[in-house]
Structure formats: C-alpha cells, structure tokens
Design a protein around this motif. Structure first.
Motif, mmCIF file in Angstrom:
data_model
loop_
_atom_site.group_PDB
_atom_site.id
_atom_site.type_symbol
_atom_site.label_atom_id
_atom_site.label_comp_id
_atom_site.label_asym_id
_atom_site.label_seq_id
_atom_site.Cartn_x
_atom_site.Cartn_y
_atom_site.Cartn_z
ATOM 1 N N UNK A 146 12.079 8.009 64.507
ATOM 2 C CA UNK A 146 12.212 9.233 65.304
ATOM 3 C C UNK A 146 10.889 9.503 66.013
ATOM 4 N N UNK A 147 10.908 10.321 67.064
ATOM 5 C CA UNK A 147 9.678 10.583 67.813
ATOM 6 C C UNK A 147 8.548 11.205 66.970
ATOM 7 N N UNK A 148 8.886 11.836 65.846
ATOM 8 C CA UNK A 148 7.852 12.482 65.038
ATOM 9 C C UNK A 148 7.541 11.734 63.729
ATOM 10 N N UNK A 149 7.954 10.473 63.618
ATOM 11 C CA UNK A 149 7.688 9.712 62.396
ATOM 12 C C UNK A 149 6.196 9.619 62.107
ATOM 13 N N UNK A 150 5.381 9.406 63.126
ATOM 14 C CA UNK A 150 3.936 9.289 62.919
ATOM 15 C C UNK A 150 3.369 10.575 62.311
ATOM 16 N N UNK A 151 3.788 11.718 62.827
ATOM 17 C CA UNK A 151 3.309 12.986 62.278
ATOM 18 C C UNK A 151 3.800 13.170 60.843
ATOM 19 N N UNK A 152 5.025 12.787 60.582
ATOM 20 C CA UNK A 152 5.583 12.924 59.234
ATOM 21 C C UNK A 152 4.833 12.050 58.224
ATOM 22 N N UNK A 153 4.349 10.901 58.672
ATOM 23 C CA UNK A 153 3.577 10.036 57.770
ATOM 24 C C UNK A 153 2.341 10.756 57.227
ATOM 25 N N UNK A 154 1.762 11.620 58.025
ATOM 26 C CA UNK A 154 0.573 12.350 57.597
ATOM 27 C C UNK A 154 0.863 13.529 56.694
ATOM 28 N N UNK A 155 2.139 13.870 56.548
ATOM 29 C CA UNK A 155 2.509 15.033 55.727
ATOM 30 C C UNK A 155 3.415 14.640 54.567
ATOM 31 N N UNK A 156 3.402 13.387 54.209
ATOM 32 C CA UNK A 156 4.304 12.908 53.160
ATOM 33 C C UNK A 156 4.082 13.718 51.882
ATOM 34 N N UNK A 157 5.168 14.055 51.244
ATOM 35 C CA UNK A 157 5.127 14.919 50.075
ATOM 36 C C UNK A 157 5.783 14.224 48.887
ATOM 37 N N UNK A 158 5.963 14.946 47.824
ATOM 38 C CA UNK A 158 6.578 14.388 46.623
ATOM 39 C C UNK A 158 7.978 13.887 46.948
ATOM 40 N N UNK A 159 8.216 12.633 46.627
ATOM 41 C CA UNK A 159 9.518 12.006 46.837
ATOM 42 C C UNK A 159 9.954 11.427 45.490
ATOM 43 N N UNK A 160 10.727 12.185 44.721
ATOM 44 C CA UNK A 160 11.018 11.794 43.338
ATOM 45 C C UNK A 160 11.751 10.470 43.179
ATOM 46 N N UNK A 161 12.681 10.157 44.061
ATOM 47 C CA UNK A 161 13.382 8.872 43.960
ATOM 48 C C UNK A 161 12.413 7.712 44.168
ATOM 49 N N UNK A 162 11.538 7.852 45.149
ATOM 50 C CA UNK A 162 10.571 6.787 45.425
ATOM 51 C C UNK A 162 9.609 6.630 44.259
ATOM 52 N N UNK A 163 9.182 7.727 43.669
ATOM 53 C CA UNK A 163 8.294 7.664 42.510
ATOM 54 C C UNK A 163 8.983 6.929 41.361
ATOM 55 N N UNK A 164 10.186 7.359 41.008
ATOM 56 C CA UNK A 164 10.895 6.774 39.875
ATOM 57 C C UNK A 164 11.207 5.297 40.099
ATOM 58 N N UNK A 165 11.724 4.967 41.253
ATOM 59 C CA UNK A 165 12.145 3.584 41.517
ATOM 60 C C UNK A 165 10.971 2.616 41.568
ATOM 61 N N UNK A 166 9.899 3.015 42.229
ATOM 62 C CA UNK A 166 8.761 2.098 42.326
ATOM 63 C C UNK A 166 8.069 1.947 40.972
ATOM 64 N N UNK A 167 8.028 3.016 40.191
ATOM 65 C CA UNK A 167 7.475 2.907 38.829
ATOM 66 C C UNK A 167 8.347 1.994 37.976
ATOM 67 N N UNK A 168 9.636 2.084 38.172
ATOM 68 C CA UNK A 168 10.564 1.228 37.422
ATOM 69 C C UNK A 168 10.334 -0.242 37.772
ATOM 70 N N UNK A 169 10.204 -0.541 39.060
ATOM 71 C CA UNK A 169 9.940 -1.925 39.480
ATOM 72 C C UNK A 169 8.608 -2.408 38.919
ATOM 73 N N UNK A 170 7.605 -1.540 38.949
ATOM 74 C CA UNK A 170 6.298 -1.899 38.399
ATOM 75 C C UNK A 170 6.405 -2.162 36.896
ATOM 76 N N UNK A 171 7.132 -1.332 36.191
ATOM 77 C CA UNK A 171 7.326 -1.529 34.749
ATOM 78 C C UNK A 171 8.028 -2.852 34.481
#
Length: 184
Positions: A146-171
């Motif tokens: 989207x036209x504002x993806x770059x701005x959104x990258x700078x404001x990334x916030x807590x994303x619980x699914x991404x936290x859980x899934x990536x920790x699971x893969x790491x484990x």
C-alpha cells in the motif's frame, strides 16, 4: 459448546492459511540471513527476536523491513516441508497466521507472492540504510504494497501471532519438534 465451536472454526481457518508452498524454497535473502549463524538460522532467530520485542523496531523501518523479509522466508521454507529442519506440525499454520497478521498491519497484499514481498522489503531496507527514502518508497510500490507501507514499517507494534509463531519456529530449530518431546 461455544468454545469448542470457536476452537474448531479457528483451527479450520488456520489450516486453510497453511497451504503448503509448492515452489522451490528461495535462498535466504541477504539481509534476512545476515548474522553469526547459518543464513537459515539467522532468518528464523532474527524474526523471533524482532517480533518478540517489536519495541526495538519502532522508528526503525529498515530493521522492520528485514524482520518482515525474515518472516516471509521462514513461512515459505517451513511451509514447503522440504526444509533443513524438522518443524512441529503446527508451526507452518502458525507462521501463515503470523504472515497474514503482519501483512494486514503493513498494508501488504494478502495474496502477494512471498518472494515479491521479500524482494521489496530487502530493497527498501538497503535503500533506507543508504539514506535513500525515495528508493525505499519505490521498492514498496503498489499493487503488492500500500502507499503507506513505508510509514507503517516505522510504527510497527505488538503483533502477537508473529511473536508466537516465530518463537515457535525458533524453539523447533533449537530443541526439535515439540510433537516429539515427551513431558513426564
């Protein structure tokens, strides 16, 4: 009864998101694979560290772009089931749900090819590292972004699914399949 129906519905939805990747697993993108271990481990561990503490990404769109590239690659590699590690049965579905969450947050096309997302994120991160914001914006062009993806990258916030899934893969890569571990 309602809880059972909700759990069944969620399982079906996540299962639908976990359509295995049928193409060849792309190489780990250069920035995603950067680190002190193998590129594959760097991508998985780096994604887990970034999404486990998204506060470190606030105001750092280049770092967030690398984290997204790492998540995209990990989702493709684990979903292909031809990866170099033995992942738990639920890990591919969890990663697909994480990718969906991140894409929705950043305004990335839900059906966009993972390779296109990785390429755009890697190019944007490299451009931002050079201080070239215009090139970063050009790397994140519609229709994939989207036209504002770059701005959104700078404001990334807590994303619980991404936290859980990536920790699971790491484990899984550190300790093996959780499906195989027995607890006494």
């Amino acid at each position: 009864m309602r809880r059972t129906a909700l759990c069944l519905g969620l399982t079906l939805i996540l299962g639908a998101c976990a359509v295995p990747y049928s193409g060849p697993v792309p190489p780990v993108p250069p920035l995603a694979g950067h680190g002190g271990q193998t590129p594959e481990r760097n991508a998985i561990s780096g994604a887990a560290e970034a999404f486990g503490n998204t506060g470190v990404l606030l105001g750092k769109p280049a770092d967030a772009a690398v984290a997204v590239s790492r998540l995209e690659w990990t989702t493709l590699a684990v979903g292909a089931d031809r990866s170099f590690f033995n992942f738990s049965a639920g890990t591919p579905a969890a990663l697909s749900a994480a990718r969906y969450e991140v894409r929705r947050y950043l305004g990335i096309g839900i059906d966009a090819p993972g390779v296109a997302v990785m390429n755009g994120m890697e190019a944007a991160a490299a451009a931002l590292a050079r201080g070239d914001r215009a090139a970063a914006a050009a790397a994140l062009a519609p229709p994939v972004f989207s036209p504002d993806t770059l701005e959104r990258l700078g404001t990334i916030t807590r994303l619980p699914q991404a936290n859980t899934a990536t920790r699971r893969a790491q484990r899984d890569i550190e300790f093996g399949r959780s499906d195989d571990r027995q607890f006494q």
